[in-house]
Scaffold this motif. Sequence first.
Motif, PDB file in Angstrom:
ATOM      1  N   MET A  13       0.819  -1.213   0.000  1.00  0.00           N
ATOM      2  CA  MET A  13       0.000   0.000   0.000  1.00  0.00           C
ATOM      3  C   MET A  13       0.859   1.271   0.000  1.00  0.00           C
ATOM      4  N   ASP A  14       1.519   1.581   1.110  1.00  0.00           N
ATOM      5  CA  ASP A  14       2.265   2.832   1.232  1.00  0.00           C
ATOM      6  C   ASP A  14       3.499   2.820   0.338  1.00  0.00           C
ATOM      7  N   GLY A  15       3.578   3.809  -0.529  1.00  0.00           N
ATOM      8  CA  GLY A  15       4.717   3.911  -1.431  1.00  0.00           C
ATOM      9  C   GLY A  15       4.528   3.144  -2.720  1.00  0.00           C
ATOM     10  N   THR A  16       3.529   2.264  -2.765  1.00  0.00           N
ATOM     11  CA  THR A  16       3.246   1.492  -3.971  1.00  0.00           C
ATOM     12  C   THR A  16       1.928   1.939  -4.584  1.00  0.00           C
ATOM     13  N   LEU A  17       0.849   1.848  -3.823  1.00  0.00           N
ATOM     14  CA  LEU A  17      -0.456   2.336  -4.273  1.00  0.00           C
ATOM     15  C   LEU A  17      -0.664   3.790  -3.877  1.00  0.00           C
ATOM     16  N   LEU A  18      -0.328   4.106  -2.642  1.00  0.00           N
ATOM     17  CA  LEU A  18      -0.538   5.440  -2.100  1.00  0.00           C
ATOM     18  C   LEU A  18       0.793   6.170  -1.971  1.00  0.00           C
ATOM     19  N   ASP A  19       0.808   7.431  -2.354  1.00  0.00           N
ATOM     20  CA  ASP A  19       2.043   8.208  -2.305  1.00  0.00           C
ATOM     21  C   ASP A  19       2.198   8.822  -0.916  1.00  0.00           C
ATOM     22  N   THR A  20       2.222   7.930   0.074  1.00  0.00           N
ATOM     23  CA  THR A  20       2.220   8.367   1.468  1.00  0.00           C
ATOM     24  C   THR A  20       3.589   8.323   2.131  1.00  0.00           C
ATOM     25  N   GLU A  21       4.547   7.599   1.567  1.00  0.00           N
ATOM     26  CA  GLU A  21       5.840   7.509   2.239  1.00  0.00           C
ATOM     27  C   GLU A  21       6.489   8.888   2.377  1.00  0.00           C
ATOM     28  N   SER A 115       0.904  -1.517   7.551  1.00  0.00           N
ATOM     29  CA  SER A 115       0.067  -0.622   8.342  1.00  0.00           C
ATOM     30  C   SER A 115      -0.939  -1.411   9.163  1.00  0.00           C
ATOM     31  N   SER A 116      -1.527  -0.756  10.156  1.00  0.00           N
ATOM     32  CA  SER A 116      -2.602  -1.376  10.927  1.00  0.00           C
ATOM     33  C   SER A 116      -3.864  -1.456  10.079  1.00  0.00           C
ATOM     34  N   ARG A 117      -4.804  -2.301  10.487  1.00  0.00           N
ATOM     35  CA  ARG A 117      -6.063  -2.408   9.743  1.00  0.00           C
ATOM     36  C   ARG A 117      -6.819  -1.086   9.761  1.00  0.00           C
ATOM     37  N   ARG A 118      -6.806  -0.414  10.896  1.00  0.00           N
ATOM     38  CA  ARG A 118      -7.508   0.862  10.978  1.00  0.00           C
ATOM     39  C   ARG A 118      -6.944   1.868   9.983  1.00  0.00           C
ATOM     40  N   THR A 119      -5.619   1.978   9.942  1.00  0.00           N
ATOM     41  CA  THR A 119      -4.985   2.924   9.032  1.00  0.00           C
ATOM     42  C   THR A 119      -5.219   2.525   7.580  1.00  0.00           C
ATOM     43  N   ALA A 120      -5.058   1.248   7.276  1.00  0.00           N
ATOM     44  CA  ALA A 120      -5.254   0.785   5.901  1.00  0.00           C
ATOM     45  C   ALA A 120      -6.669   1.057   5.427  1.00  0.00           C
ATOM     46  N   SER A 121      -7.637   0.736   6.251  1.00  0.00           N
ATOM     47  CA  SER A 121      -9.033   0.950   5.867  1.00  0.00           C
ATOM     48  C   SER A 121      -9.315   2.419   5.610  1.00  0.00           C
ATOM     49  N   GLU A 122      -8.831   3.277   6.508  1.00  0.00           N
ATOM     50  CA  GLU A 122      -9.083   4.714   6.378  1.00  0.00           C
ATOM     51  C   GLU A 122      -8.386   5.294   5.154  1.00  0.00           C
ATOM     52  N   HIS A 123      -7.135   4.908   4.929  1.00  0.00           N
ATOM     53  CA  HIS A 123      -6.386   5.485   3.825  1.00  0.00           C
ATOM     54  C   HIS A 123      -6.890   4.986   2.472  1.00  0.00           C
ATOM     55  N   LEU A 124      -7.238   3.729   2.364  1.00  0.00           N
ATOM     56  CA  LEU A 124      -7.804   3.220   1.115  1.00  0.00           C
ATOM     57  C   LEU A 124      -9.155   3.878   0.830  1.00  0.00           C
ATOM     58  N   THR A 138      -3.192  -6.828   6.776  1.00  0.00           N
ATOM     59  CA  THR A 138      -2.438  -5.827   7.515  1.00  0.00           C
ATOM     60  C   THR A 138      -1.583  -6.490   8.590  1.00  0.00           C
ATOM     61  N   ARG A 139      -0.785  -5.675   9.257  1.00  0.00           N
ATOM     62  CA  ARG A 139       0.069  -6.229  10.315  1.00  0.00           C
ATOM     63  C   ARG A 139      -0.753  -6.829  11.440  1.00  0.00           C
ATOM     64  N   ASP A 140      -2.024  -6.425  11.567  1.00  0.00           N
ATOM     65  CA  ASP A 140      -2.877  -6.978  12.620  1.00  0.00           C
ATOM     66  C   ASP A 140      -3.272  -8.426  12.357  1.00  0.00           C
ATOM     67  N   ASP A 141      -3.022  -8.905  11.135  1.00  0.00           N
ATOM     68  CA  ASP A 141      -3.440 -10.253  10.758  1.00  0.00           C
ATOM     69  C   ASP A 141      -2.386 -11.315  11.019  1.00  0.00           C
ATOM     70  N   VAL A 142      -1.181 -10.893  11.378  1.00  0.00           N
ATOM     71  CA  VAL A 142      -0.090 -11.850  11.573  1.00  0.00           C
ATOM     72  C   VAL A 142       0.710 -11.488  12.819  1.00  0.00           C
ATOM     73  N   SER A 143       1.455 -12.435  13.322  1.00  0.00           N
ATOM     74  CA  SER A 143       2.322 -12.154  14.473  1.00  0.00           C
ATOM     75  C   SER A 143       3.658 -11.580  14.026  1.00  0.00           C
ATOM     76  N   ARG A 144       4.041 -11.843  12.772  1.00  0.00           N
ATOM     77  CA  ARG A 144       5.296 -11.311  12.234  1.00  0.00           C
ATOM     78  C   ARG A 144       4.991 -10.606  10.907  1.00  0.00           C
ATOM     79  N   ALA A 145       5.176  -9.299  10.879  1.00  0.00           N
ATOM     80  CA  ALA A 145       4.928  -8.541   9.651  1.00  0.00           C
ATOM     81  C   ALA A 145       6.198  -8.498   8.799  1.00  0.00           C
TER      82      ALA A 145
END
Length: 227
Positions: A13-21, A115-124, A138-145
């Motif tokens: 997402m960040d830096g690939t889809l969204l120019d947020t980096e 990103s967190s699910r909250r951030t990903a959802s809001e930014h998308l 998102t990172r919330d879906d796994v123990s190791r991102a």
Amino acid sequence: MTRWQVDAVLLDMDGTLLDTEKVYLEASIAAFNALGYSEGVTELCHAMIGIPGPDNERTLRDHFGDNFPLVEVNRLFAAKTIEILDAGMPLKPGVLTLLDAIEAAGLPKAVVTSSSRRTASEHLRLARIDHRFDAVLTRDDVSRAKPHPDLYLLAAERLRTRAPACVAIEDSNPGVAAAHAAGAITLMVPDIVPPTDETRAKCEAVLPDLDAVREMLGLRLQFVPPT
């Protein structure tokens, strides 16, 4: 040119889809500077691109010590980010035509982000592309991102395939490490930080922009990208 056997496309997402980096970089540097930190800050921020927030917090404490004002830095960072994004959520050039091409090929696609699910959802949502994906991991879906492969492995599973049958599109060195470790066909479009030699070796190609990604997919998957 050899055709790729691909079941799905996985996109950072960040830096690939969204120019947020560049937004995050500006907000981070502003937060550090406001609290009197300046020396080496830009390089430190570059090193944290593509890494989950909790891991970056540990990096900051390791670098500056336990007395580092992390809460205040996070507050200033969040305020500056909101200020910048009030003007709109910027898309990377070529995003919409790339998504159109993937859909025209009949391939499912997922967002795979640190990103967190909250951030990903809001930014998308702010970018008005949240409806265009079959899954968002998102990172919330796994123990190791990232840079671990877990997110990519789970994304492929969610799309009912395996990672080696997926194309992964990334902008950062940690993201490429994650996609490659999962076995995905990895393409990189560098954003702020250039690829290392190690990263280049893990990529099927390092491309200048998403239009070049679309053209490569058009050749490798033998579909005609929309104009």
